[in-house]
Scaffold this active site. Sequence first.
Site, PDB file in Angstrom:
ATOM      1  N   ASP A 181      -7.462  -6.461  10.398  1.00 48.19           N
ATOM      2  CA  ASP A 181      -8.874  -6.055  10.408  1.00 48.19           C
ATOM      3  C   ASP A 181      -9.841  -7.243  10.438  1.00 48.19           C
ATOM      4  OD1 ASP A 181      -8.100  -6.792   7.864  1.00 48.19           O
ATOM      5  OD2 ASP A 181      -8.927  -5.036   6.851  1.00 48.19           O
TER       6      ASP A 181
ATOM      7  N   LYS B  88       0.805  -1.236   0.000  1.00 45.65           N
ATOM      8  CA  LYS B  88       0.000   0.000   0.000  1.00 45.65           C
ATOM      9  C   LYS B  88       0.835   1.283   0.000  1.00 45.65           C
ATOM     10  CE  LYS B  88      -3.225  -2.606   2.878  1.00 45.65           C
ATOM     11  NZ  LYS B  88      -3.947  -2.696   4.134  1.00 45.65           N
TER      12      LYS B  88
END
Length: 499
Positions: free
Chosen positions: A231, A196
Amino acid sequence: MMERKLVFGVAVGVAVGACVVAAVVVGRRVKSRSKWKRVVRVLEEFEVAGDTPVRRLRQVVDAMAVEMHAGLASEGGSKLKMLLTYVDNLPNGSEKGTFYALDLGGTNFRVLRVHLGGQRYLSLEHDVERQPIPEHLMTGTSEDLFDFIASSLKDFVEKADDPDQLAARRKELGFTFSFPVKHASASSGVLIKWTKGFSIEDMVGQDAAELLQQAIDRIGLDVRVSVLINDTVGTLAVGHYQDPDTVAAVIIGTGTNACYLERTDAIIKCQGLLTTSGSMVINMEWGNFWTSHLPRTTYDIDLDADSPNPNEQGFEKMISGMYLGDIVRRVILRISQESDVLGPASTRLLMPFILRTPSMAAMHEDSSPDLTEVARILEDILEITDTPLKVRKLVVKICDIVTRRAARLAAAGIVGILKKIGRDGSSGIAGGRSRTDIKLRRTVAIEGSLYTSYTMFREYLHEALVEILGEEIAPHVILKATEDGSGIGAALLAASYSS
């Protein structure tokens, strides 16, 4: 006599002219029909190649369960990493107090404060602040990054409504760090590699939780990093807090992943592992799942070859929001190469990922009689103008094929997890359950915009679950949409792991 010949000549000329016009019209119609047949053939070939009959879905279910076993048996034994999280103590609703979370998963990070009152709440009171990360910190040093984050955390903690909170006992924080990590405990994990847009070289191989703790200590903040998660694990924590029958969590958004609660004696690659609960959350990294039973088309093969990570994340590339829009673009491009039904060739069609999945979903769910939203998106994004209605309907059909396949494969993945833990209502690969277990409730927590915001995707997923499990078992499998696992879930785990 001359007049008669003249009239006859004119009549013949008119007839010949009419025949020529008719021939041209018929020729155009034949040509047009031939073009349309080529278009329909492209669509039919794609639909057949990507078909997901229930027989094939059950093969995917079995393959998922087998790969899970292999990944638990040995490191590298499967495309599924089956990572140990060391999280064995999920929140149960009895937690009390104020807990913090830090969610770092991209170019922004969030800090949260969650208040717990010792009983299950379907909606939790919480405060949240979001901060962008300056670009230079994404490629600088780990100390600079975490000093910046710790400073923002300190400002947030000191803005607590209740001044007594500042004098209370040491605060506990859950850290959601959504990058590849190898865990050594529930509160520590070494960064394997950056993704990312981050590339902080000195941090690879370092413990992310320890680096954050050191930065917190440097500024004199009395906060302990009590748990390090991703997550998906946070989503399972929220699900379990709200419903104790929650056995797994799935995220289906831009990317996709799943985790579930596994018996420790089934984790063969870590013999002698002991936990107080007798179980542990396993992070599957299921985006990398692969089996020859997945209905792969030429468009999937080309997308994979053009991606930065060829031969990886095969399952993710067929079911997640990052890729679905681009599969649709590739099919439309092929149609434009086969025929001119879309008008002059658009250079926009050659641009990877120009058609995002939200736009694809908007076209798919366009309910207007003349599909005005489809026409608008084709024109605005792909520069394809003046499309006839039948061409717009064709585009909707392509969206439907791509979405239906993705949702049905996601459903097969979920049933694969249930099969592995003997909760799919069959005798199962895990060693069998009695038929009385059919009526046992099992809940899967789900997050991600593809499931929560895309109605057709959600409906196709539910429909496939019923087909795979059967009418008797399907009602006892509850898919529960949860909210903010990466934030609230981390705070809940900080509570269940608080000292």
